[in-house]
Write a protein that holds these residues in place. Structure first.
Motif, PDB file in Angstrom:
ATOM      1  N   TYR A  63       0.398  -1.267  -0.205  1.00 45.41           N
ATOM      2  CA  TYR A  63      -0.334  -0.010   0.078  1.00 45.41           C
ATOM      3  C   TYR A  63       0.636   1.310  -0.261  1.00 45.41           C
ATOM      4  O   TYR A  63       2.086   1.217   0.474  1.00 45.41           O
ATOM      5  CB  TYR A  63      -0.447  -0.425   1.192  1.00 45.41           C
ATOM      6  CG  TYR A  63      -2.018  -1.197   1.379  1.00 45.41           C
ATOM      7  CD1 TYR A  63      -2.825  -1.151   0.964  1.00 45.41           C
ATOM      8  CD2 TYR A  63      -1.315  -2.274   2.227  1.00 45.41           C
ATOM      9  CE1 TYR A  63      -4.446  -2.165   1.104  1.00 45.41           C
ATOM     10  CE2 TYR A  63      -2.242  -3.045   2.481  1.00 45.41           C
ATOM     11  CZ  TYR A  63      -3.524  -3.221   1.497  1.00 45.41           C
ATOM     12  OH  TYR A  63      -4.422  -4.320   1.680  1.00 45.41           O
ATOM     13  N   LYS A  67      -4.067   3.137  -0.196  1.00 49.47           N
ATOM     14  CA  LYS A  67      -4.254   2.238  -1.786  1.00 49.47           C
ATOM     15  C   LYS A  67      -3.280   1.172  -2.051  1.00 49.47           C
ATOM     16  O   LYS A  67      -2.111   1.391  -2.066  1.00 49.47           O
ATOM     17  CB  LYS A  67      -3.703   3.336  -2.906  1.00 49.47           C
ATOM     18  CG  LYS A  67      -5.567   4.219  -2.893  1.00 49.47           C
ATOM     19  CD  LYS A  67      -5.034   5.603  -3.551  1.00 49.47           C
ATOM     20  CE  LYS A  67      -6.358   6.569  -3.229  1.00 49.47           C
ATOM     21  NZ  LYS A  67      -6.661   7.652  -4.473  1.00 49.47           N
ATOM     22  N   HIS A  69      -1.378  -0.823  -4.100  1.00 50.63           N
ATOM     23  CA  HIS A  69      -0.348  -0.452  -5.979  1.00 50.63           C
ATOM     24  C   HIS A  69       0.497  -1.989  -5.884  1.00 50.63           C
ATOM     25  O   HIS A  69       1.498  -2.228  -6.867  1.00 50.63           O
ATOM     26  CB  HIS A  69       0.552   0.756  -5.487  1.00 50.63           C
ATOM     27  CG  HIS A  69      -0.162   1.844  -5.553  1.00 50.63           C
ATOM     28  ND1 HIS A  69      -0.191   2.781  -6.731  1.00 50.63           N
ATOM     29  CD2 HIS A  69      -0.056   2.647  -4.384  1.00 50.63           C
ATOM     30  CE1 HIS A  69      -1.031   3.645  -6.246  1.00 50.63           C
ATOM     31  NE2 HIS A  69      -1.115   3.583  -4.949  1.00 50.63           N
ATOM     32  N   ILE A  91       4.722  -4.214  -8.106  1.00 50.93           N
ATOM     33  CA  ILE A  91       3.385  -2.619  -7.967  1.00 50.93           C
ATOM     34  C   ILE A  91       3.919  -2.325  -9.272  1.00 50.93           C
ATOM     35  O   ILE A  91       4.553  -2.007 -10.141  1.00 50.93           O
ATOM     36  CB  ILE A  91       4.598  -1.601  -6.864  1.00 50.93           C
ATOM     37  CG1 ILE A  91       5.608  -0.930  -7.754  1.00 50.93           C
ATOM     38  CG2 ILE A  91       4.847  -2.843  -5.729  1.00 50.93           C
ATOM     39  CD1 ILE A  91       6.522  -0.295  -6.272  1.00 50.93           C
ATOM     40  N   SER A  92       2.168  -1.313  -9.233  1.00 49.82           N
ATOM     41  CA  SER A  92       2.567  -0.598 -10.608  1.00 49.82           C
ATOM     42  C   SER A  92       2.068   1.410  -9.492  1.00 49.82           C
ATOM     43  O   SER A  92       1.270   1.177  -9.135  1.00 49.82           O
ATOM     44  CB  SER A  92       1.543  -0.893 -11.266  1.00 49.82           C
ATOM     45  OG  SER A  92       0.172  -1.036 -11.156  1.00 49.82           O
ATOM     46  N   TRP A  93       1.985   2.419 -10.725  1.00 48.44           N
ATOM     47  CA  TRP A  93       1.964   3.541  -9.917  1.00 48.44           C
ATOM     48  C   TRP A  93       2.296   4.628 -11.216  1.00 48.44           C
ATOM     49  O   TRP A  93       3.247   5.307 -11.134  1.00 48.44           O
ATOM     50  CB  TRP A  93       2.972   4.027  -8.594  1.00 48.44           C
ATOM     51  CG  TRP A  93       2.583   5.560  -8.170  1.00 48.44           C
ATOM     52  CD1 TRP A  93       0.882   5.804  -7.462  1.00 48.44           C
ATOM     53  CD2 TRP A  93       2.606   6.106  -7.209  1.00 48.44           C
ATOM     54  NE1 TRP A  93       0.711   6.682  -6.843  1.00 48.44           N
ATOM     55  CE2 TRP A  93       1.748   7.380  -7.190  1.00 48.44           C
ATOM     56  CE3 TRP A  93       3.932   6.887  -8.539  1.00 48.44           C
ATOM     57  CZ2 TRP A  93       2.363   8.844  -6.988  1.00 48.44           C
ATOM     58  CZ3 TRP A  93       4.312   7.963  -7.994  1.00 48.44           C
ATOM     59  CH2 TRP A  93       3.647   8.821  -7.110  1.00 48.44           C
TER      60      TRP A  93
END
Length: 262
Positions: A63, A67, A69, A91-93
């Motif tokens: 998180y 949120k 991720h 992860i992706s953001w």
């Protein structure tokens, strides 16, 4: 599209790598024959050492600002004599993505972890990375990088790597210790001093459920960077949460989702 420094995740493997956890998994990459052939002498451990670490598989959710991720996983496996601790995260953001596979192979001797090989591969936004360390305890030599270049260093019998020191913390907690200082080799084979202490015991509400955990804090570093880790005694001191902030900005919050002893 550019991301400013104060908004970009600083994904480091400084603690449970996200190694780095944490950013820190089951390691699925095929290694070369040289990577697989790790010769270890005088590595036969007493029976108490063999039972000191409980093999497991665990999954986590990652998180940031509440949120989700990404996801991560960790595992520990053994053949009864040697161990392998692994980590994987993805992860992706926004337009940023990061995927890491990391693992350490080691054995136990008189309650101390002796790492023999560390490997980390990273892909995603930006350049890919491959880091590797190979330690020969009998010959007291350290080789680094994919080409296994011999590194000129003063050998240290207390060396750990960026993953294996996590398991040393488990052993030291079981021994009743509350303050830990480790000589940890970074990805380039350079020794760094890592200091941790037990802060308190508290209940956590995680995706896994409610569990009592010990909070461990890293100290002796910049006050602008905070790293907290929680381990659960009832799960053999498994890492159940990792939280890091830098310059008063939360970098990540990793929470246990599932756990399976092996």
């Amino acid at each position: 599209m550019m991301m400013t420094t104060n908004k970009k995740w600083r994904l480091s493997a400084s603690f449970f790598c996200l190694t780095s956890f944490f950013l820190t998994p089951v390691f699925l990459t095929t290694f070369s024959a040289n990577s697989q052939a790790v010769v270890m002498e005088e590595q036969v451990s007493p029976a108490s050492d063999k039972a000191a670490l409980q093999p497991f598989e665990a999954k986590y959710l990652i998180y940031r600002s509440g949120k989700q991720h990404g996801e991560a996983s960790r595992y520990l496996q053994t053949d009864g004599q040697n161990y392998e601790l692994g980590y994987h995260s993805k992860i992706s953001w926004l337009i940023f993505s990061d995927e890491r596979n990391e693992r350490s192979r080691f054995y136990l001797q008189d309650g101390r972890i002796k790492p023999t090989q560390y490997l980390m591969k990273r892909s995603g936004t930006g350049p890919s990375r491959h880091y590797e360390l190979n330690l020969d305890w009998a010959g007291k030599s350290l080789k680094v990088d994919k080409n296994q270049k011999l590194k000129k260093v003063n050998w240290n019998d207390n060396w750990l790597d960026l993953l294996s020191f996590h398991s040393q913390i488990v052993l030291d907690l079981k021994a009743g210790k509350t303050d830990f200082v480790y000589d940890v080799l970074n990805r380039h084979g350079e020794s760094r001093n890592y200091k941790y202490k037990v802060a308190t015991e508290e209940w956590l509400s995680l995706p896994f459920g409610k569990i009592k955990a010990i909070r461990i804090e890293r100290y002796g570093q910049s006050p602008d960077k905070q790293v907290y880790a929680w381990v659960a005694p009832e799960l053999d001191y498994l890492l159940v949460r990792l939280w890091q902030s830098e310059d008063n900005v939360e970098q990540f919050d990793v929470q246990l989702q599932s756990y399976q002893p092996k």
